[in-house]
Design a protein around this motif. Structure first.
Motif, PDB file in Angstrom:
ATOM      1  N   TYR A  16      82.875 -12.142  49.284  1.00 43.32           N
ATOM      2  CA  TYR A  16      82.105 -11.152  50.040  1.00 43.32           C
ATOM      3  C   TYR A  16      82.938  -9.895  50.294  1.00 43.32           C
ATOM      4  CZ  TYR A  16      78.284 -14.350  51.273  1.00 43.32           C
ATOM      5  OH  TYR A  16      77.211 -15.198  51.241  1.00 43.32           O
ATOM      6  N   MET A  17      82.296  -8.738  50.186  1.00 42.63           N
ATOM      7  CA  MET A  17      82.886  -7.468  50.593  1.00 42.63           C
ATOM      8  C   MET A  17      81.938  -6.860  51.626  1.00 42.63           C
ATOM      9  SD  MET A  17      83.813  -4.051  48.364  1.00 42.63           S
ATOM     10  CE  MET A  17      84.725  -4.935  47.113  1.00 42.63           C
ATOM     11  N   TYR A  18      82.083  -7.300  52.861  1.00 41.45           N
ATOM     12  CA  TYR A  18      81.180  -6.898  53.946  1.00 41.45           C
ATOM     13  C   TYR A  18      81.947  -6.118  55.010  1.00 41.45           C
ATOM     14  CZ  TYR A  18      76.672  -9.223  53.112  1.00 41.45           C
ATOM     15  OH  TYR A  18      75.432  -9.562  52.646  1.00 41.45           O
ATOM     16  N   GLN A  19      81.437  -4.955  55.359  1.00 44.07           N
ATOM     17  CA  GLN A  19      81.999  -4.206  56.482  1.00 44.07           C
ATOM     18  C   GLN A  19      81.372  -4.638  57.807  1.00 44.07           C
ATOM     19  OE1 GLN A  19      81.306  -0.204  54.969  1.00 44.07           O
ATOM     20  NE2 GLN A  19      83.478   0.020  54.504  1.00 44.07           N
ATOM     21  N   ASP A  20      80.136  -5.109  57.766  1.00 41.09           N
ATOM     22  CA  ASP A  20      79.491  -5.678  58.946  1.00 41.09           C
ATOM     23  C   ASP A  20      78.275  -6.476  58.487  1.00 41.09           C
ATOM     24  OD1 ASP A  20      77.351  -3.985  58.431  1.00 41.09           O
ATOM     25  OD2 ASP A  20      77.913  -2.522  59.948  1.00 41.09           O
ATOM     26  N   GLY A  21      77.582  -7.106  59.444  1.00 41.78           N
ATOM     27  CA  GLY A  21      76.368  -7.845  59.109  1.00 41.78           C
ATOM     28  C   GLY A  21      76.621  -9.322  58.861  1.00 41.78           C
ATOM     29  N   THR A  73      74.276   1.919  55.750  1.00 41.12           N
ATOM     30  CA  THR A  73      75.203   2.675  54.904  1.00 41.12           C
ATOM     31  C   THR A  73      76.544   1.975  54.772  1.00 41.12           C
ATOM     32  OG1 THR A  73      75.933   3.964  56.815  1.00 41.12           O
ATOM     33  CG2 THR A  73      74.146   4.882  55.490  1.00 41.12           C
ATOM     34  N   THR A  74      76.732   0.867  55.488  1.00 37.67           N
ATOM     35  CA  THR A  74      77.979   0.117  55.376  1.00 37.67           C
ATOM     36  C   THR A  74      77.893  -0.839  54.199  1.00 37.67           C
ATOM     37  OG1 THR A  74      77.177  -1.552  56.923  1.00 37.67           O
ATOM     38  CG2 THR A  74      78.459   0.264  57.828  1.00 37.67           C
ATOM     39  N   LEU A 104      70.569 -13.295  48.424  1.00 37.90           N
ATOM     40  CA  LEU A 104      71.416 -12.740  49.472  1.00 37.90           C
ATOM     41  C   LEU A 104      70.528 -12.146  50.550  1.00 37.90           C
ATOM     42  CD1 LEU A 104      74.242 -12.101  50.510  1.00 37.90           C
ATOM     43  CD2 LEU A 104      74.173  -9.965  49.204  1.00 37.90           C
ATOM     44  N   GLY A 105      70.557 -12.738  51.738  1.00 39.13           N
ATOM     45  CA  GLY A 105      69.676 -12.318  52.828  1.00 39.13           C
ATOM     46  C   GLY A 105      70.259 -11.198  53.671  1.00 39.13           C
ATOM     47  N   ASP A 106      69.690 -11.050  54.866  1.00 34.30           N
ATOM     48  CA  ASP A 106      70.092 -10.023  55.824  1.00 34.30           C
ATOM     49  C   ASP A 106      69.832  -8.617  55.289  1.00 34.30           C
ATOM     50  OD1 ASP A 106      71.043  -9.132  58.277  1.00 34.30           O
ATOM     51  OD2 ASP A 106      73.077  -8.893  57.531  1.00 34.30           O
ATOM     52  N   MET A 119      75.768  -8.798  43.904  1.00 31.68           N
ATOM     53  CA  MET A 119      74.507  -8.766  44.638  1.00 31.68           C
ATOM     54  C   MET A 119      74.647  -7.940  45.909  1.00 31.68           C
ATOM     55  SD  MET A 119      73.313 -12.771  44.315  1.00 31.68           S
ATOM     56  CE  MET A 119      71.624 -12.402  44.805  1.00 31.68           C
ATOM     57  N   MET A 120      73.535  -7.312  46.298  1.00 29.16           N
ATOM     58  CA  MET A 120      73.448  -6.577  47.562  1.00 29.16           C
ATOM     59  C   MET A 120      72.219  -7.076  48.307  1.00 29.16           C
ATOM     60  SD  MET A 120      74.060  -2.707  46.206  1.00 29.16           S
ATOM     61  CE  MET A 120      75.385  -2.311  45.077  1.00 29.16           C
ATOM     62  N   PRO A 121      72.210  -6.993  49.654  1.00 34.51           N
ATOM     63  CA  PRO A 121      71.046  -7.483  50.409  1.00 34.51           C
ATOM     64  C   PRO A 121      69.901  -6.471  50.429  1.00 34.51           C
ATOM     65  CG  PRO A 121      72.713  -6.723  51.921  1.00 34.51           C
ATOM     66  CD  PRO A 121      73.312  -6.608  50.547  1.00 34.51           C
ATOM     67  N   LEU A 122      69.635  -5.883  49.257  1.00 34.28           N
ATOM     68  CA  LEU A 122      68.563  -4.903  49.119  1.00 34.28           C
ATOM     69  C   LEU A 122      67.800  -5.195  47.842  1.00 34.28           C
ATOM     70  CD1 LEU A 122      70.620  -1.656  49.886  1.00 34.28           C
ATOM     71  CD2 LEU A 122      69.103  -2.831  51.480  1.00 34.28           C
ATOM     72  N   PRO A 123      66.465  -5.288  47.884  1.00 39.27           N
ATOM     73  CA  PRO A 123      65.698  -5.508  46.665  1.00 39.27           C
ATOM     74  C   PRO A 123      65.925  -4.356  45.686  1.00 39.27           C
ATOM     75  CG  PRO A 123      64.339  -5.835  48.621  1.00 39.27           C
ATOM     76  CD  PRO A 123      65.622  -5.197  49.084  1.00 39.27           C
TER      77      PRO A 123
END
Length: 297
Positions: free
Chosen positions: A175-180, A239-240, A231-233, A142-146
Motif C-alpha cells: 500500500y502507498m496510502y497517505q490517509d484513509g 487529492t491524497t 479496493l474499497g474506501d 489499483m486506486m479506490p476510484l472507478p
C-alpha cells in the motif's frame, strides 16, 4: 498549391504536437517518476525482508526511501507533491505503473519475495501435481476510484484438471496510502458440473504475502474459476495518494496424490475383508491362538 497545403498540414500537425499537455516542470517527470517508483518498491521490500517489530520496519522503510530520493536528487516534498499530481490524473498514473510492474517482474528479487511461500511456487509451470496455472498479469496497480478499484479475472480450465483438485491463490500487497482506510479484497469462486459453487474471499489491509485457499471437492469436475480484486474506501474523491500495488500473483493447483487415494481405497478394502472374515474362522482352529498376545517374561 498542393505544396502549400502540404506545408500547412505539417505545420498544424507540429503545432498540435507542441500543444499536447505535458507534466509541469515543478513536478517529477514521468520517466524519472517511473525509475523512482521501481526503487521505491524494492526499498520497501528490503525493509520488510529484514524483519523485526513494526516500528523498526517503518523506520527502515523511511531511511531506504530517503536514500532512493537522494539517489535521484529529489526531496520527499517534491516526491509527495508529484504523487498527488499524478494521482489526480489516474490514467497517466496507471500507465506509469504498468511500466513499473514490468520492470519489477524482470528483477531477480521481485519485491524481495523469492523465498518462503511465494518463492517455492515461483518456478512451477502448468504441469505436474502441483502447478502454477496463473497465465494473466502478475502485477497490478489499483486506486479506490472507478474503474481502477476493481479487476476481474478468469483462470483457464482444461483437461489437466481433476476431481479433488484444491487451490491456493497468493500475492504480495504493498500500500502507498497517505490517509484513509485500506480495504483490499480478493474473491474467488469455483463452479462444478453439478451447479455447486465453492467461493472464498479474504480482506487485506497491510503489506506482505496474502493467501486464499479453496478446498478440494471430490465428486465433480471443475467447469470454471473466476474472481476479482477490489479496493474499497472510494466513496469520496481525495487529492491524497491512495494506491495499492499487487505483485507476484500466483494461482496454484494441487492434484490429490494418487498414492493417497490408493492408500484410502486399500484401507477401506482391508476393513471390508476384515468384517467378512471376522466370523468365518475355519472349524477346529482355536480363536485364542489367532489373537495377539503380550509376551511376558
Amino acid at each position: 498549391m498542393n505544396k502549400l497545403w502540404g506545408i500547412i498540414i505539417i505545420g498544424v500537425t507540429l503545432l498540435m504536437g507542441a500543444c499536447k499537455p505535458g507534466t509541469p516542470s515543478e513536478f517529477i517527470q514521468p520517466d524519472d517518476m517511473e525509475d523512482i517508483l521501481v526503487d521505491y518498491h524494492l526499498a520497501r521490500a528490503m525493509a520488510e525482508q529484514d524483519g523485526g517489530p513494526y516500528e523498526e520496519t517503518n523506520y527502515r522503510q523511511a531511511l531506504y526511501i530517503e536514500a532512493v530520493l537522494q539517489k535521484y536528487g529529489y526531496t520527499k516534498s517534491e516526491f509527495d507533491s508529484s504523487l498527488v499530481y499524478y494521482y489526480k490524473r489516474a490514467d497517466r498514473f496507471v500507465d506509469i505503473y504498468e511500466h513499473v510492474a514490468e520492470r519489477l517482474e524482470e528483477q531477480a528479487l521481485l519485491l524481495g519475495a523469492t523465498e518462503g511461500e511465494i518463492g517455492k511456487y515461483a518456478s512451477l509451470n502448468a504441469n505436474g501435481d502441483t502447478a502454477n496455472i496463473w497465465s494473466d498479469r502478475t502485477s497490478l496497480a489499483m486506486m479506490p476510484l472507478p474503474p481502477y478499484n476493481r479487476w476481474d479475472f478468469k483462470v483457464a480450465v482444461d483437461s489437466t484438471f481433476k476431481m479433488g483438485d484444491s487451490f491456493l491463490m497468493q500475492f504480495v500487497s504493498d500500500y502507498m496510502y497517505q490517509d484513509g482506510v485500506r480495504e483490499g479484497v480478493l474473491y474467488v469462486s469455483v463452479s462444478y458440473d453439478n451447479d455447486t459453487i465453492i467461493s472464498r474471499n479474504i480482506r487485506f489491509s497491510g503489506g506482505g504475502i496474502n493467501q486464499l485457499r479453496i478446498p478440494e471437492f471430490n465428486d465433480h469436475q471443475i467447469e470454471s474459476i473466476k474472481g476479482f480484486f477490489y479496493l474499497g474506501d472510494g466513496s469520496h474523491r481525495t487529492t491524497t495518494t491512495r494506491l495499492l500495488f499487487l505483485s507476484n500473483i500466483q494461482f496454484i493447483r494441487f492434484h490429490k496424490k494418487q498414492e493417497e487415494k490408493q492408500e484410502v481405497e486399500n484401507m477401506l478394502f482391508d476393513e471390508s475383508n476384515d468384517e467378512k472374515q471376522k466370523d468365518s474362522v475355519a472349524p477346529g482352529i482355536d480363536r485364542e491362538r489367532l489373537s495377539p498376545r503380550i509376551m511376558r517374561r
